[in-house]
Write a protein that holds these residues in place. Structure first.
Motif, short mmCIF file in Angstrom:
data_model
loop_
_atom_site.label_atom_id
_atom_site.label_comp_id
_atom_site.label_asym_id
_atom_site.label_seq_id
_atom_site.Cartn_x
_atom_site.Cartn_y
_atom_site.Cartn_z
N ARG A 198 0.82 -1.21 0.00
CA ARG A 198 0.00 0.00 0.00
C ARG A 198 0.85 1.26 0.00
N ALA A 199 1.94 1.25 0.74
CA ALA A 199 2.85 2.40 0.78
C ALA A 199 3.48 2.62 -0.58
N LEU A 200 3.87 1.51 -1.24
CA LEU A 200 4.45 1.65 -2.58
C LEU A 200 3.44 2.25 -3.55
N GLY A 201 2.21 1.85 -3.45
CA GLY A 201 1.18 2.42 -4.33
C GLY A 201 1.00 3.91 -4.12
N ARG A 202 0.99 4.32 -2.87
CA ARG A 202 0.85 5.76 -2.59
C ARG A 202 2.04 6.54 -3.11
N GLU A 203 3.24 5.95 -2.98
CA GLU A 203 4.43 6.63 -3.48
C GLU A 203 4.35 6.81 -5.00
N GLU A 204 3.88 5.76 -5.68
CA GLU A 204 3.76 5.86 -7.14
C GLU A 204 2.75 6.94 -7.53
N LEU A 205 1.65 6.96 -6.78
CA LEU A 205 0.65 8.00 -7.08
C LEU A 205 1.20 9.40 -6.86
N ALA A 206 1.95 9.58 -5.78
CA ALA A 206 2.54 10.89 -5.49
C ALA A 206 3.52 11.29 -6.57
N ALA A 207 4.32 10.33 -7.03
CA ALA A 207 5.30 10.63 -8.08
C ALA A 207 4.62 11.03 -9.39
N SER A 208 3.53 10.38 -9.75
CA SER A 208 2.81 10.70 -10.99
C SER A 208 2.23 12.11 -10.95
N SER A 209 1.71 12.55 -9.84
CA SER A 209 1.14 13.89 -9.69
C SER A 209 2.20 14.97 -9.84
N LEU A 210 3.37 14.74 -9.28
CA LEU A 210 4.46 15.73 -9.35
C LEU A 210 4.95 15.87 -10.78
N ASP A 211 5.09 14.76 -11.51
CA ASP A 211 5.54 14.83 -12.91
C ASP A 211 4.54 15.63 -13.76
N ALA A 212 3.27 15.47 -13.50
CA ALA A 212 2.26 16.20 -14.29
C ALA A 212 2.38 17.71 -14.08
N GLN A 213 2.67 18.09 -12.85
CA GLN A 213 2.82 19.53 -12.56
C GLN A 213 4.00 20.12 -13.30
N PHE A 214 5.13 19.38 -13.29
CA PHE A 214 6.30 19.88 -14.01
C PHE A 214 6.04 19.92 -15.51
N GLU A 215 5.35 18.98 -16.04
CA GLU A 215 5.03 18.98 -17.47
C GLU A 215 4.14 20.18 -17.83
N GLU A 216 3.20 20.51 -16.95
CA GLU A 216 2.32 21.66 -17.18
C GLU A 216 3.12 22.97 -17.15
N LEU A 217 4.10 22.99 -16.20
CA LEU A 217 4.95 24.20 -16.13
C LEU A 217 5.78 24.34 -17.40
N ASP A 218 6.31 23.24 -17.89
CA ASP A 218 7.11 23.28 -19.13
C ASP A 218 6.25 23.72 -20.30
N ALA A 219 5.04 23.27 -20.37
CA ALA A 219 4.15 23.65 -21.48
C ALA A 219 3.83 25.15 -21.45
N ALA A 220 3.65 25.72 -20.27
CA ALA A 220 3.38 27.16 -20.13
C ALA A 220 4.58 27.99 -20.59
#
Length: 236
Positions: A198-220
């Motif tokens: 369960r901890a590994l799953g939460r870590e993967e979810l957290a990592a996916s959210s952070l990458d999306a934010q950086f991708e949005e910043l790069d697009a702007a």
């Protein structure tokens, strides 16, 4: 209790095969306890019977000795009376001599009776002596068998206690077997593994959210660069 009964019981118990009896018993320890009680009672009874037989033998031996001694004494009295009769007859006292000869005959008759009684008692004494010897031998075998019974009982009790202790130890080892999937330890291990997953799953979810934010910043940033370059073209 007759001598025959005692002899039969002594012989039967002395020849008893303890191991064979144990093989046939459903509860060997209880059987041994009962045998020990029976043997103890029979040994006591045999001792009393043998003591009586020995007492009777000693009385017969005493009577025999008294008969032998009586025969000797009557023989001496007969000899004394006969000599006295000879003396009186030599002195011419025939009547007195005859009286002492008659006394000598009476003494000889008593001697003969005592000798007969002694001879009659001798084979009886010999037979009784043989019986007593056999009883004594059998009694010693019974006592030896009783000692063997007690040793067997102690050995059996010790073995039973040892077997019970081993079984308790094996039960204890089985109850803490870490390879048993149904044990408490196995269930706890499964719970830990599920928490880790369960901890590994939460870590993967957290990592996916952070990458999306950086991708949005790069697009702007790219959009602003394009607008700037377009403005530069127009001004030129």
């Amino acid at each position: 209790m007759t001598k025959q009964t005692v002899l039969g019981r002594v012989a039967r118990l002395a020849k008893a095969n303890i191991n064979a009896l144990l093989d046939q018993a459903e509860d060997p320890q209880k059987m041994l306890d009962q045998l020990i009680r029976d043997y103890t009672d029979n040994v006591a009874e045999a001792e009393q019977a043998i003591a009586g037989s020995i007492g009777n033998l000693r009385l017969m031996e005493q009577d025999h000795e008294e008969d032998v001694e009586a025969a000797r004494e009557w023989g001496g009295k007969a000899l004394a009376a006969s000599r006295k009769a000879d003396e009186l007859r030599a002195a011419g006292r025939t009547v007195d001599a005859d009286r002492f000869d008659n006394l000598a005959k009476v003494a000889l008759g008593r001697q003969l009776q005592s000798e007969k009684e002694a001879r009659t008692a001798e084979p009886v004494i010999a037979a009784q002596t043989e019986v007593v010897d056999r009883l004594r031998s059998g009694l010693e075998q019974m006592k030896s068998k009783l000692t063997e019974l007690r040793a067997k009982r102690d050995e059996l009790v010790a073995r039973a206690a040892s077997a019970q202790a081993r079984n308790r130890m094996l039960d204890a080892v089985k109850s803490i077997d870490v390879l048993d999937p149904t044990s408490d330890l196995g269930r706890f291990e499964d719970k830990v593994r599920r928490e880790e997953a369960r901890a590994l799953g939460r870590e993967e979810l957290a990592a996916s959210s952070l990458d999306a934010q950086f991708e949005e910043l790069d697009a702007a940033g790219d959009s602003a660069e394009i607008e700037a370059r377009l403005a530069a073209l127009k001004s030129g």
